[in-house]
Design an enzyme around this catalytic site. Structure first.
Site, PDB file in Angstrom:
ATOM      1  N   ARG A  12      -5.644   4.292  -6.329  1.00  0.00           N
ATOM      2  CA  ARG A  12      -6.328   4.951  -5.212  1.00  0.00           C
ATOM      3  C   ARG A  12      -7.242   6.039  -5.772  1.00  0.00           C
ATOM      4  NH1 ARG A  12      -4.338   4.824  -0.097  1.00  0.00           N
ATOM      5  NH2 ARG A  12      -6.356   5.793   0.338  1.00  0.00           N
ATOM      6  N   CYS A  44       0.818  -1.222   0.000  1.00  0.00           N
ATOM      7  CA  CYS A  44       0.000   0.000   0.000  1.00  0.00           C
ATOM      8  C   CYS A  44       0.847   1.265   0.000  1.00  0.00           C
ATOM      9  CB  CYS A  44      -0.960  -0.008   1.189  1.00  0.00           C
ATOM     10  SG  CYS A  44      -0.143   0.055   2.790  1.00  0.00           S
TER      11      CYS A  44
HETATM   12  N1   CP Z   1      -1.430   3.883   1.323  1.00  0.00           N
HETATM   13  C1   CP Z   1      -1.792   5.027   1.923  1.00  0.00           C
HETATM   14  O1   CP Z   1      -2.860   5.153   2.477  1.00  0.00           O
HETATM   15  O2   CP Z   1      -0.866   6.017   1.852  1.00  0.00           O
HETATM   16  P1   CP Z   1      -0.887   7.391   2.630  1.00  0.00           P
HETATM   17  O3   CP Z   1      -0.628   7.104   4.085  1.00  0.00           O
HETATM   18  O4   CP Z   1       0.220   8.195   2.020  1.00  0.00           O
HETATM   19  O5   CP Z   1      -2.218   8.059   2.461  1.00  0.00           O
HETATM   20  N1  NVA Z   2      -0.503  -0.014   8.170  1.00  0.00           N
HETATM   21  C1  NVA Z   2      -0.094   1.301   7.746  1.00  0.00           C
HETATM   22  C2  NVA Z   2      -0.772   1.683   6.492  1.00  0.00           C
HETATM   23  C3  NVA Z   2      -0.340   3.026   5.929  1.00  0.00           C
HETATM   24  C4  NVA Z   2      -1.098   3.423   4.706  1.00  0.00           C
HETATM   25  C5  NVA Z   2      -0.370   2.298   8.842  1.00  0.00           C
HETATM   26  O1  NVA Z   2      -1.443   2.227   9.446  1.00  0.00           O
HETATM   27  O2  NVA Z   2       0.493   3.141   9.118  1.00  0.00           O
END
Ligand code: CP
Ligand code: NVA
Length: 302
Positions: free
Chosen positions: A289, A261
């Site tokens: 996204r 992600c």
């Molecule tokens: N993957 C994701 O949600 O990235 P951000 O924390 O940059 O929004």
């Molecule tokens: N597991 C991570 C996802 C970030 C997009 C967090 O919560 O920091």
């Protein structure tokens, strides 16, 4: 009055609705939807961030602009919400100004309270419990590259965190097998496992990353230290045996994909050779996204 269409969690919607949202996103992405640039004309999204973000913040704002609407950014700390004004009162006030609310918060109860008191749609932009927008983009990405995810094997190597929880919800709703390899000390929430068991989701949980990756169609991992996690040293020790490297990718099907992600930590949860390698689709995943969230916004506000 029609029921407010919140996007709170994948398991709270049925498969047909989730498919409808993804189709909407794909239709807009492909340019097939006429007048997409006017779809949300005159609409405003309030974006509340109580945690950092790059992708979620920019992709939601750009999605609103490209669909003809606007977005207003609220830093959780600089708003009255950060000084203790309740989510319920915030919801009632924002409902008088804007057309939808997106929130990223540590506290899932705050998301639920916003949704209960808002008369407009509320969207989950990540909580400590889940990250449904991310997994919608992940499903879109997998299917663009390989066709339907139904019946495929998805391997998760790492922390039993918010992203893993949303993958479990998606396994139920999109009909894929989820093989989770987690350290026993960092398990998935009991409530997520109870839901998956009750729903008859096709999943397995072990501490065996090689087994999880064997014959997988998709391998996914995430940071070892999520936002708000305090025990970084302990997590590094517990999670290092779950690193996705070339040897593990080679256990998967030859056409398997790799996803993350982001943000990523090269040579921690995944080696640079894998995340920057030929099987990785992380940039398409990040781009999606935007497209998946256009589907979510269009559905919520239609
Ligand atoms: N993957 C994701 O949600 O990235 P951000 O924390 O940059 O929004
Ligand atoms: N597991 C991570 C996802 C970030 C997009 C967090 O919560 O920091």
């Amino acid at each position: 009055m029609a029921k407010v269409k919140h996007f709170l969690d994948i398991q709270k919607l049925d498969s047909k609705t989730l498919r409808e949202i993804l189709s909407l996103g794909s239709e807009i992405k492909s340019g097939k939807k006429s007048d997409a640039n006017k779809l949300l004309a005159g609409k405003t999204l309030a974006m509340i961030f109580e945690k950092p973000s790059t992708r979620t913040r920019v992709s939601f704002e750009v999605a609103m602009i490209q669909l003809g609407g606007n977005a207003v950014m609220m830093d959780g700390k600089d708003s009255q919400l950060g000084r203790g004004e309740s989510a319920a009162d915030t919801a009632r006030v924002l409902s008088r100004y804007v057309d939808a609310i997106m929130i990223r918060t540590n506290d899932p109860a705050k998301l639920d309270e916003l949704a209960e008191y808002a008369s407009i749609p509320v969207i989950n932009g990540l909580t400590d419990n889940s990250h449904p927008c991310q997994i919608m983009a992940d499903i879109m990405t997998y299917e663009e590259h390989r066709g339907s995810i139904a019946g495929k094997k998805v391997a998760w190597c790492g922390d039993g965190n918010n992203v893993a929880a949303s993958f479990m919800h998606a396994a139920g709703r999109f009909g894929f097998h989820l093989s989770l390899a987690l350290p026993p000390e960092l398990p998935l929430d009991d409530a997520v496992i109870a839901w998956a068991t009750a729903e008859g989701v096709d999943f397995s949980i072990s501490d065996k990353a090689d087994e999880a990756c064997s014959d997988a169609d998709l391998i996914v991992t995430d940071t070892w230290v999520s936002m708000g996690d305090k025990d970084a040293d302990k997590r590094h020790k517990l999670l290092s045996p779950f690193q996705v490297d070339e040897r593990r990718m080679a256990l998967a099907k030859t056409d398997a994909l790799f996803m993350h992600c982001l943000p990523a930590h090269r040579d921690e949860e995944v080696t640079a050779s894998v995340i920057d390698g030929a099987q990785s689709v992380i940039w398409d995943e990040a781009e999606n996204r935007l497209h998946a969230q256009k589907g979510i916004l269009a559905w919520c506000l239609s």
